[in-house]
Design an enzyme around this catalytic site. Sequence first.
Site, PDB file in Angstrom:
ATOM      1  N   LYS A   1       0.843  -1.205   0.000  1.00 28.31           N
ATOM      2  CA  LYS A   1       0.000   0.000   0.000  1.00 28.31           C
ATOM      3  C   LYS A   1       0.875   1.250   0.000  1.00 28.31           C
ATOM      4  O   LYS A   1       0.594   2.234  -0.679  1.00 28.31           O
ATOM      5  CB  LYS A   1      -0.926  -0.025   1.228  1.00 28.31           C
ATOM      6  CG  LYS A   1      -2.064  -1.033   1.058  1.00 28.31           C
ATOM      7  CD  LYS A   1      -2.784  -1.356   2.344  1.00 28.31           C
ATOM      8  CE  LYS A   1      -3.772  -2.497   2.082  1.00 28.31           C
ATOM      9  NZ  LYS A   1      -4.390  -3.057   3.287  1.00 28.31           N
TER      10      LYS A   1
ATOM     11  N   GLN B   1      -5.029  -2.050   9.457  1.00 28.87           N
ATOM     12  CA  GLN B   1      -4.785  -3.349   8.814  1.00 28.87           C
ATOM     13  C   GLN B   1      -5.302  -4.482   9.711  1.00 28.87           C
ATOM     14  O   GLN B   1      -5.006  -4.517  10.899  1.00 28.87           O
ATOM     15  CB  GLN B   1      -3.283  -3.513   8.552  1.00 28.87           C
ATOM     16  CG  GLN B   1      -2.913  -4.775   7.802  1.00 28.87           C
ATOM     17  CD  GLN B   1      -3.427  -4.795   6.367  1.00 28.87           C
ATOM     18  OE1 GLN B   1      -3.329  -3.799   5.648  1.00 28.87           O
ATOM     19  NE2 GLN B   1      -3.999  -5.916   5.951  1.00 28.87           N
TER      20      GLN B   1
ATOM     21  N   ASP C   1     -11.305   2.204   3.654  1.00 29.03           N
ATOM     22  CA  ASP C   1     -11.534   0.763   3.486  1.00 29.03           C
ATOM     23  C   ASP C   1     -13.012   0.501   3.181  1.00 29.03           C
ATOM     24  O   ASP C   1     -13.369  -0.583   2.719  1.00 29.03           O
ATOM     25  CB  ASP C   1     -11.161   0.019   4.778  1.00 29.03           C
ATOM     26  CG  ASP C   1      -9.938  -0.864   4.616  1.00 29.03           C
ATOM     27  OD1 ASP C   1      -9.588  -1.178   3.459  1.00 29.03           O
ATOM     28  OD2 ASP C   1      -9.348  -1.237   5.640  1.00 29.03           O
TER      29      ASP C   1
END
Length: 286
Positions: A54, A98, A121
């Site tokens: 990322k 995460q 997200d």
Amino acid sequence: MSAQILDGNAIAKTLRGEIRAELERWSSAGRRLPGLAVILVGNDPASEIYVKGKRRDCDEVGFHSIVQHLSANVSQADLEARIAALNDDATIDGILVQTPLPEHIDEDRIIDCIDPAKDVDGFHAYNIGLLALRRPALRSCTPKGIMLLLEHIGCAFNGMDAAIIGASNHVGRPMGLELLLAGCTVTTAHKFTRNIEDKVKLADIVISAVGKPGLVPAAWIKPGAIVIDVGITRGENNKLYGDVQFEAVKDVASWITPVPGGVGPMTRIALLQNTLQAARVHQGLL
Ligand code: NAD
């Protein structure tokens, strides 16, 4: 028949180029560049690889990005306080925590703490609710990435039958909402579903998001169906396996995603697109 391959790496590369071009215009106009903050808890090797990827994507397109790498012992309160600080940080447009998180952390409460306008997200109840109400804002990355893959095929999805295997909060459920929004008739199968094969055989679009290598054989696939394999299982020697029996299914399907190189890169491009979208909103451009 041999299916055409949906090359997520190639499609994501084109889309990254589009983002980079837009950011060059932002730079020339003196705008603040989009900022992404990633929180990584503990030392899960797969999570570390994902976070590195990322960060690389952010660098490639020109986003500002920071990673907060916290000890696996971090407390719920400390983690929530860090999210609150990022919610107030004007240089940050997107916050990503995460997963998986350690057992002592309540993941739902962590997602609830993220400002929905920075929830890149697309996991927050507010954003899932907007998608359910046909007013999508920040959309969950993997389903959004799959919709980008389907758009690449360019056929009319209105009225198609879709079967999703897997009903998780992050993939299967928002995937169903996306396909419903696109006009498909959606069946969602899960671990309690009886006779999955009979349901999948009717589908024009099959999306498997389970994490069981080889779950989907060619006998389940209607000739000419589009087959999207979300599953990723790491086997011996770090080799990655999808849910779909690729070699056999590609002789029946019209389009198919490989693993790796199918859905994974599209999830990452969806994260970049969401961060750019959040930044546009924060700068009054949307
Ligand atoms: P999850 O474990 O949260 O959900 C799995 C789902 O599969 C559940 O709904 C469960 O009911 C269902 N299931 C389990 N066994 C089944 C069976 N035999 N038949 C039918 N359904 C069954 O997992 P998740 O987070 O949704 O991820 C699923 C897979 O997708 C994993 O392999 C994960 O690594 C992968 N994944 C890939 C990406 C990507 O970008 N490529 C992103 C997210 C997840």
